[in-house]
Design an enzyme around this catalytic site. Structure first.
Site, PDB file in Angstrom:
ATOM      1  N   ASP A 102       3.041   1.061   6.766  1.00 51.93           N
ATOM      2  CA  ASP A 102       3.136   2.435   7.264  1.00 51.93           C
ATOM      3  C   ASP A 102       3.547   2.481   8.732  1.00 51.93           C
ATOM      4  OD1 ASP A 102       2.446   3.332   4.789  1.00 51.93           O
ATOM      5  OD2 ASP A 102       0.438   4.026   5.331  1.00 51.93           O
ATOM      6  N   LEU A 133      -8.941  10.183   8.828  1.00 50.17           N
ATOM      7  CA  LEU A 133      -9.809   9.922   7.670  1.00 50.17           C
ATOM      8  C   LEU A 133     -10.889   8.907   8.019  1.00 50.17           C
ATOM      9  CD1 LEU A 133     -10.316  10.401   4.629  1.00 50.17           C
ATOM     10  CD2 LEU A 133      -8.764   8.501   4.170  1.00 50.17           C
TER      11      LEU A 133
END
Length: 293
Positions: free
Chosen positions: A74, A192
């Site tokens: 990512d 998160l």
């Protein structure tokens, strides 16, 4: 189709997969458009097609590519934003990293994924970005983020106080190690891990997530993305850190920061056999407990 390729320096265990990418492109008669710094890192390690074209920057990429292929995790895909910017060139990632929310193609599925890409078996997933404004021009022309913009203390400094406002209305003074302002895309990243919610990509909002807040009643707040957020820092140290995705700068305490939705979006390619919810289930191991069945 003209496919540009971006990546970082890899260890030797990944090189066979990189070679596989170029081999499949050659089989489909696709001319690779390779980022110059990535080509340098591959020198002597990978056999490139003779017709490989090299690009060096954002301006050249706009003229040469229809799609950008990111090789890595990512973080590597986030790096491509400085090359794509507002060009609208869609990006897809092959995951050589760990989790891979954005770079969702498994390295063992390279052949089938590239075939689907070349055959147009995909949809475009438009993702909103954040843009950062400051009185000293932080990050220059690359003042945007797909995942999040983070204000945080330096490693050796004490807890900081961040005064936050929305459209000039006071929200809160966060006494914490820092503050994350995340897009729906970034809601499954740093936010998160700090207790923030998962937000569906087209929800049209941002989440403000404190990092290790001193007051336990301080919780993440979800706000509409048509608002402008402003921040001022109060701290013992004279400097603090600001990050746009993986890019970080050191900032003087007196600098004021504003964050809003960017004027352009990034197009992520989603193959026809992928959905966002399927990605969540696979990456977060939802349902792995057999007692659910």
């Amino acid at each position: 189709m003209r496919i540009a390729i971006y990546g970082r320096d890899f260890n030797d265990t990944v090189l066979p997969y990189v070679q596989e990418v170029f081999n499949h492109l050659a089989e489909h008669h696709i001319q690779p458009v390779l980022y110059s710094k990535f080509k340098t890192s591959l020198h002597g390690k990978i056999k490139l097609p003779a017709n490989t074209v090299i690009f060096h920057n954002h301006s050249e990429l706009k003229e040469l590519a229809d799609v950008l292929l990111s090789l890595g995790g990512d973080g590597t895909l986030l790096d491509t934003l400085s090359l794509i910017r507002n060009s609208g060139i869609p990006v897809i990632g092959i995951n050589f990293g760990r989790l891979g929310f954005l770079a969702s193609i498994n390295k063992n599925e390279i052949g089938s994924a590239l075939k689907a890409l070349i055959n147009g078996e995909y949809t475009l997933d438009s993702r909103s970005l954040l843009t950062l404004e400051s009185d000293n021009g932080l990050f220059g022309e690359e003042n945007f983020a797909l995942n999040d913009i983070t204000i945080h203390r330096r490693d050796n400094s004490a807890m900081m106080i961040i005064h936050a406002s929305m459209n000039n209305e006071f929200i809160n003074s966060y006494w914490a190690d820092g503050l994350i302002i995340a897009t729906p895309t970034g809601s499954t990243a740093y936010s998160l891990s700090c207790g923030g919610p998962i937000i569906y990509p087209d929800s049209e909002n941002f989440v403000i997530t404190p990092i290790a807040p001193h007051n336990l009643n301080v919780r993440p707040v979800v706000v509409p993305d048509d608002n402008k957020l402003s921040f001022e820092v109060e701290a013992r140290e004279s400097k603090f850190l600001v990050s746009c995705d993986s890019r970080t700068v050191t900032v003087e305490r007196s600098v004021k920061i504003s964050i809003r939705k960017a004027d352009f979006c990034v197009n992520l390619i989603r193959l026809n056999n992928e959905t966002y919810l399927n990605t969540l289930r696979n990456k977060l191991l939802w349902g792995i407990d057999t007692r659910n069945y």
